[in-house]
Enzyme design. Structure first.
Site, PDB file in Angstrom:
ATOM      1  CG  ASP A 225      -2.161   0.791   1.091  1.00 25.65           C
ATOM      2  OD1 ASP A 225      -2.398   1.302  -0.004  1.00 25.65           O
ATOM      3  OD2 ASP A 225      -2.921   0.868   2.078  1.00 25.65           O
ATOM      4  CG  HIS A 362      -8.940   0.289  -4.713  1.00 30.91           C
ATOM      5  ND1 HIS A 362      -9.848   1.197  -4.207  1.00 30.91           N
ATOM      6  CD2 HIS A 362      -7.769   0.499  -4.035  1.00 30.91           C
ATOM      7  CE1 HIS A 362      -9.265   1.926  -3.274  1.00 30.91           C
ATOM      8  NE2 HIS A 362      -8.003   1.534  -3.158  1.00 30.91           N
TER       9      HIS A 362
END
Length: 499
Positions: A225, A362
């Site tokens: 991330d 996403h």
């Protein structure tokens, strides 16, 4: 209530030459190891010398900007301590003399030998500023109204899932404390509470940490991330594919901020906080039950492929746009390559090609890149969140169901910085992630009406048949609430908030 294991905003015990040091504040020991993490896949922070040169050219004062705003997702252990002010006069009297010397500016975090034992940042909700008799309009309606005001129509949350503290009116501010050990964090929190001498009380807290071993830098679904954070003019040197954004999109009063603000608000930033629970066993079961059917892959690899296409990156961080059917950990660990893509490919039509990356992934929903012409430079955030909660238990893995035990809740303490919440975080959630065009975001998308577990059918998840519909009938990410805050500059704390 304190929920164990949640890391968020970096904070530091720092003292700038411009501010006096009270005798009651202990100077931090000299560090020999960084309080930040540095996974290979993430863009490296600039050196202190590089940042000093870049900021001088752009006119940024890195000693005045709180440290978490520009640093991004590099915290190891972090506590979000949400508080209520019960004696505003006493609180303000301690801000300048006691708390300000603990606030960590950006400049202090860039070298190990200047980092404090624990980094400290501080931010206030609109209710908090009002309690302190600060009535200036900061020029952001979302901040002024609070997150609860737009939770259903804009964010799409089911408010029954919210923690009561976020749904109420008691959160006036948040201390963000980060270090390499929880003991350091707790010691600094005790110091802060002693300095404030009963002027605040705890409203809620979220304590967390980076995930262990080779999962450091990965969120609980397993994906690396923070790779796609933008480069900020005056701070960081852009990597290939990294968008370069004016500082005013994140810092009030700087180049690129077009809103009229009070002069004291310069170099502050709006912080959007979200506690996002992740249903990891349910997510993993969905991938197995709906695994793709690439004949060259095993069943487990086909399940992993589906997850990668839902996210837009493999768990390693490699983008599916560059490696559509198999992971490439070497590419993932190379910041010169792992963000250098824009969804265009020779011989493929950008408007129809989903063999490389689904339109609904996403990563693509929250940053369309070349999908917008010219590429969007107006709707960006700096993400600075951190995982919270323990690893999945054997019992949860066996049952494919998340435990209802609150101590086993896990997820992401999401933090986003911007100078305009409605053009930043709220825009990305409402107009991109929740937009049914090309399919709602399969990770964080909702129906936008505040209803839970509404079926959604993102497009293009199967590269062999982009028209195939794979329906998702449950939410894998559940909002537990949040709030909007203003993270003021150090000079604002000294000259406006303190008395």
């Amino acid at each position: 209530m304190r929920l164990a294991f949640v890391p968020f905003l970096a904070v530091a015990v720092a003292l700038q030459p411009a501010f006096c040091t009270p005798s009651s504040v202990l100077k931090p020991r000299t560090r020999t190891n960084s309080l930040l993490i540095s996974p290979a896949a993430l863009p490296a922070l600039p050196s202190a010398q590089q940042a000093a040169s870049a900021s001088a050219d752009a006119g940024l004062n890195l000693t005045n900007i709180q440290g978490d705003i520009l640093i991004g997702m590099k915290k190891n252990k972090e506590l979000f301590f949400f508080f209520t002010i019960i004696n505003s006069t006493l609180f303000r009297s301690q801000l300048g003399s006691g708390i300000l010397p603990l606030i960590t500016p950006t400049s202090q975090l860039l070298a190990v030998d200047t980092q404090p034992t624990t980094a400290v940042n501080l931010a206030f909700s609109q209710r908090g500023l009002t309690t302190l008799d600060i009535t200036d309009d900061l020029g952001d309606t979302a901040f002024a109204n609070g997150q609860i005001d737009n939770v259903a129509s804009i964010l799409g949350d089911e408010t029954s899932n919210w923690e009561s503290a976020f749904a109420g009116t008691s959160i006036h501010g948040v201390f963000l404390l980060a270090s390499d050990t929880v003991d350091n964090v707790n010691a600094t929190l005790s110091q802060i509470q002693a300095l404030l001498n009963g002027s605040i009380t705890e409203a809620y807290s979220l304590q967390g940490q980076a995930r262990p071993a080779d999962q450091q830098g990965h969120e609980h679904f397993g994906f690396m991330d923070g790779i796609s954070n933008p480069a900020v003019t005056g701070f960081s040197t852009p990597l290939p594919g990294q968008q370069v954004i004016d500082p005013g999109l994140f810092l009030l009063g700087e180049t690129g901020d077009t809103v009229t603000r009070p002069a004291w608000a310069k170099d502050g930033s709006f912080l959007a906080f979200r506690q996002l629970q992740q249903r990891v066993p349910e997510f993993n079961k969905f991938l197995v039950d709906n695994a793709l059917s690439n004949p060259n892959l095993t069943a487990d690899q086909n399940a992993e492929l589906l997850g990668a296409r839902m996210m837009g990156r493999w768990k390693s961080g490699a983008p599916v746009d560059l490696t559509p059917t198999v992971d490439d950990p070497v590419l993932a660990a190379d910041p010169q390559r792992n963000n250098n893509f824009n969804y265009t490919h020779p011989g493929f039509d950008l408007d129809t090609d989903q063999t490389h990356c689904p339109f609904s992934a996403h990563l693509r929903k929250t940053n369309p890149r070349a999908g917008l012409t010219p590429e969007n430079t107006a709707n960006h955030i700096i993400r600075a969140g951190i995982p919270y909660g323990p690893e999945v238990t054997d019992a949860e893995n066996a049952s494919n169901v998340s435990s209802t035990d609150p101590s086993l809740e896990r997820g992401l303490a999401f933090v986003a910085y911007q100078s305009d919440i409605n053009a930043g975080f709220a825009f990305l959630q409402q107009f991109w992630a929740n937009n049914a065009g090309y399919g709602v975001d399969p990770i964080i998308g909702t129906d936008g009406l505040g209803q839970a577990d509404v079926p959604r059918s993102p497009s293009g998840l199967d590269p062999a048949d982009p028209t195939r519909i794979i329906t998702i009938e449950q939410d894998f990410v559940v909002s537990r609430g949040g709030e909007y805050f203003f993270s003021p500059s150090l000079s604002a704390i000294q000259n406006t908030l303190a008395i």
